[in-house]
Write a protein that holds these residues in place. Sequence first.
Motif, PDB file in Angstrom:
ATOM      1  N   GLU A   1     -32.270  19.026 -12.634  1.00 13.89           N
ATOM      2  CA  GLU A   1     -31.166  18.480 -13.345  1.00 13.89           C
ATOM      3  C   GLU A   1     -29.905  18.420 -13.355  1.00 13.89           C
ATOM      4  O   GLU A   1     -29.081  17.129 -13.314  1.00 13.89           O
ATOM      5  CB  GLU A   1     -31.438  17.600 -14.705  1.00 13.89           C
ATOM      6  CG  GLU A   1     -31.153  18.106 -15.750  1.00 13.89           C
ATOM      7  CD  GLU A   1     -32.368  19.656 -16.359  1.00 13.89           C
ATOM      8  OE1 GLU A   1     -32.113  19.823 -17.307  1.00 13.89           O
ATOM      9  OE2 GLU A   1     -32.842  20.222 -15.223  1.00 13.89           O
ATOM     10  N   LEU A   2     -29.202  19.766 -13.009  1.00 21.81           N
ATOM     11  CA  LEU A   2     -27.518  19.685 -13.398  1.00 21.81           C
ATOM     12  C   LEU A   2     -27.493  20.106 -12.154  1.00 21.81           C
ATOM     13  O   LEU A   2     -28.289  20.703 -11.459  1.00 21.81           O
ATOM     14  CB  LEU A   2     -27.850  20.481 -14.457  1.00 21.81           C
ATOM     15  CG  LEU A   2     -28.376  20.733 -15.878  1.00 21.81           C
ATOM     16  CD1 LEU A   2     -28.219  21.567 -16.380  1.00 21.81           C
ATOM     17  CD2 LEU A   2     -27.899  19.243 -16.547  1.00 21.81           C
ATOM     18  N   ASP A   3     -25.963  19.552 -11.685  1.00 24.17           N
ATOM     19  CA  ASP A   3     -25.217  20.120 -11.500  1.00 24.17           C
ATOM     20  C   ASP A   3     -24.828  21.042 -11.585  1.00 24.17           C
ATOM     21  O   ASP A   3     -23.753  20.967 -12.362  1.00 24.17           O
ATOM     22  CB  ASP A   3     -24.375  18.943 -10.792  1.00 24.17           C
ATOM     23  CG  ASP A   3     -24.819  18.158  -9.708  1.00 24.17           C
ATOM     24  OD1 ASP A   3     -25.608  18.246  -8.905  1.00 24.17           O
ATOM     25  OD2 ASP A   3     -24.474  16.660  -9.500  1.00 24.17           O
ATOM     26  N   VAL A   4     -23.746  22.612 -10.469  1.00 27.18           N
ATOM     27  CA  VAL A   4     -23.762  23.495 -11.325  1.00 27.18           C
ATOM     28  C   VAL A   4     -22.557  23.262  -9.739  1.00 27.18           C
ATOM     29  O   VAL A   4     -22.464  24.228  -9.015  1.00 27.18           O
ATOM     30  CB  VAL A   4     -24.869  24.525 -11.401  1.00 27.18           C
ATOM     31  CG1 VAL A   4     -23.851  25.807 -11.729  1.00 27.18           C
ATOM     32  CG2 VAL A   4     -25.670  24.294 -12.657  1.00 27.18           C
TER      33      VAL A   4
ATOM     34  N   ILE B   1     -19.571  16.495 -19.870  1.00 27.11           N
ATOM     35  CA  ILE B   1     -19.495  18.225 -19.125  1.00 27.11           C
ATOM     36  C   ILE B   1     -19.604  18.979 -19.945  1.00 27.11           C
ATOM     37  O   ILE B   1     -18.973  18.418 -21.011  1.00 27.11           O
ATOM     38  CB  ILE B   1     -18.128  17.651 -17.948  1.00 27.11           C
ATOM     39  CG1 ILE B   1     -17.755  18.743 -16.905  1.00 27.11           C
ATOM     40  CG2 ILE B   1     -16.505  17.286 -19.191  1.00 27.11           C
ATOM     41  CD1 ILE B   1     -17.083  18.830 -16.175  1.00 27.11           C
ATOM     42  N   GLY B   2     -20.276  20.109 -19.609  1.00 25.72           N
ATOM     43  CA  GLY B   2     -20.089  21.527 -20.075  1.00 25.72           C
ATOM     44  C   GLY B   2     -18.909  22.434 -18.697  1.00 25.72           C
ATOM     45  O   GLY B   2     -19.288  22.549 -17.718  1.00 25.72           O
ATOM     46  N   LEU B   3     -18.599  23.190 -19.865  1.00 26.97           N
ATOM     47  CA  LEU B   3     -17.662  24.572 -19.277  1.00 26.97           C
ATOM     48  C   LEU B   3     -18.457  25.691 -19.589  1.00 26.97           C
ATOM     49  O   LEU B   3     -17.916  25.805 -21.332  1.00 26.97           O
ATOM     50  CB  LEU B   3     -16.318  24.192 -19.510  1.00 26.97           C
ATOM     51  CG  LEU B   3     -15.260  23.168 -18.920  1.00 26.97           C
ATOM     52  CD1 LEU B   3     -15.664  22.002 -19.252  1.00 26.97           C
ATOM     53  CD2 LEU B   3     -13.925  23.560 -19.538  1.00 26.97           C
TER      54      LEU B   3
ATOM     55  N   PHE C   1     -17.090  31.720 -14.310  1.00 28.90           N
ATOM     56  CA  PHE C   1     -16.631  30.221 -15.002  1.00 28.90           C
ATOM     57  C   PHE C   1     -17.655  28.864 -14.232  1.00 28.90           C
ATOM     58  O   PHE C   1     -17.097  28.646 -13.484  1.00 28.90           O
ATOM     59  CB  PHE C   1     -15.810  29.509 -15.417  1.00 28.90           C
ATOM     60  CG  PHE C   1     -15.325  30.447 -17.114  1.00 28.90           C
ATOM     61  CD1 PHE C   1     -16.516  31.881 -17.181  1.00 28.90           C
ATOM     62  CD2 PHE C   1     -14.411  31.215 -17.242  1.00 28.90           C
ATOM     63  CE1 PHE C   1     -15.780  33.224 -18.293  1.00 28.90           C
ATOM     64  CE2 PHE C   1     -13.317  31.635 -18.261  1.00 28.90           C
ATOM     65  CZ  PHE C   1     -14.773  32.635 -18.766  1.00 28.90           C
ATOM     66  N   TYR C   2     -17.926  28.458 -14.409  1.00 20.63           N
ATOM     67  CA  TYR C   2     -18.193  26.811 -14.396  1.00 20.63           C
ATOM     68  C   TYR C   2     -18.272  26.085 -14.626  1.00 20.63           C
ATOM     69  O   TYR C   2     -18.885  25.410 -15.958  1.00 20.63           O
ATOM     70  CB  TYR C   2     -20.358  27.250 -13.983  1.00 20.63           C
ATOM     71  CG  TYR C   2     -20.408  28.517 -13.149  1.00 20.63           C
ATOM     72  CD1 TYR C   2     -21.171  27.905 -12.072  1.00 20.63           C
ATOM     73  CD2 TYR C   2     -20.991  29.016 -13.649  1.00 20.63           C
ATOM     74  CE1 TYR C   2     -21.025  29.067 -10.980  1.00 20.63           C
ATOM     75  CE2 TYR C   2     -21.504  30.665 -13.048  1.00 20.63           C
ATOM     76  CZ  TYR C   2     -21.723  30.716 -11.254  1.00 20.63           C
ATOM     77  OH  TYR C   2     -21.542  31.431 -10.485  1.00 20.63           O
ATOM     78  N   PHE C   3     -18.428  24.648 -14.655  1.00 14.95           N
ATOM     79  CA  PHE C   3     -19.116  22.984 -15.134  1.00 14.95           C
ATOM     80  C   PHE C   3     -19.755  22.596 -14.209  1.00 14.95           C
ATOM     81  O   PHE C   3     -20.521  23.238 -13.622  1.00 14.95           O
ATOM     82  CB  PHE C   3     -17.862  22.051 -14.001  1.00 14.95           C
ATOM     83  CG  PHE C   3     -16.555  22.429 -13.720  1.00 14.95           C
ATOM     84  CD1 PHE C   3     -15.734  22.138 -14.755  1.00 14.95           C
ATOM     85  CD2 PHE C   3     -15.701  22.779 -12.894  1.00 14.95           C
ATOM     86  CE1 PHE C   3     -14.029  22.903 -15.128  1.00 14.95           C
ATOM     87  CE2 PHE C   3     -14.551  23.230 -12.585  1.00 14.95           C
ATOM     88  CZ  PHE C   3     -13.319  22.810 -13.864  1.00 14.95           C
ATOM     89  N   ILE C   4     -20.612  22.002 -15.380  1.00 16.21           N
ATOM     90  CA  ILE C   4     -21.689  21.778 -15.618  1.00 16.21           C
ATOM     91  C   ILE C   4     -21.741  20.012 -15.989  1.00 16.21           C
ATOM     92  O   ILE C   4     -21.229  19.679 -16.684  1.00 16.21           O
ATOM     93  CB  ILE C   4     -23.150  22.373 -16.007  1.00 16.21           C
ATOM     94  CG1 ILE C   4     -22.801  22.465 -17.789  1.00 16.21           C
ATOM     95  CG2 ILE C   4     -23.263  23.468 -15.485  1.00 16.21           C
ATOM     96  CD1 ILE C   4     -23.500  22.626 -18.538  1.00 16.21           C
TER      97      ILE C   4
END
Length: 293
Positions: free
Chosen positions: A154-157, A143-145, A268-271
């Motif tokens: 390919e990513l959920d944002v 997971i990315g912040l 800010f987002y989770f990816i």
Amino acid sequence: MRYTLRQLEVFLATAHFENITQAAESISLSQSAASEALKGLEKQFDIQLFDRIGKRLQLNELGRLLRPKAEALIERAHDLEDAFRQHKDIGALKVGATLSIGNYLAVNIMAEFMRLHPEAEVSLQVANTTTIANKISNFELDIGLVEGELHRPELDVIPWRDDELCVFCAPSHPLAKKSSLNDDDLLSAAWIMRESGSGTRQAFDWAMHGLLPELNISLELQHTEAIKRAVEAGLGIGCLSSITLEDAFKRGSLIRLEVPHRNFQRQFYFIMHKDKFRSAGVDKWLELCQSSV
């Protein structure tokens, strides 16, 4: 493997009840499905496990011989299932965060996460938005912040929390005396900025639409603390996330500059990768991040 655990469950339930209907009910199968499973097991190995006496199915000698082996195998399968469930609770979690989030938010969240889940194995990588997104795309992180908006198929944002960029300078800077800045002030200043590829720089560029080609970007640095030190030294003015500047504003080592006609709001987002399994650890991390807002 020529047999299934479900076939063994049917065999054992039938041995216990000596009735296919009751055996099927005990393991939540229809009578026909249970009957087919038992027939399939016997047919695969060309054997007979039961003597059929009216409506009763009584274990024959071969069935009595194989029953304890099947019991042992099913028990081991249940033990393995329990082990999977236990490790599913948390397991290893690989988190990526951009510099502002990583240095000012994620470390505290990680400390709280490990306090709540002392058995967890959590790693944190800090880099700019582009680098974190690449690692998520390559399945190197769970997971990315991130600070910047992304448009990758390919990513959920997923939106996380609001943020605001702040323009700032040293107390001795000529612009520190102004109550608010206009576009001429912005064009006259030397800017100390984050590098291209960072979420902060992306948001800054959007906020400065119409002026960007004429701005004097005199220095680009990869670290927020380096930018703050350069601005404190009087090398120019900067623009960073408000979360990175709170302590400096309280100390008075930096001064916030008001630019009311420019929009510095962002999110800010989770990816996460759309095809990556979303573990219980990821879900618990998301819950903790949301509760910290």
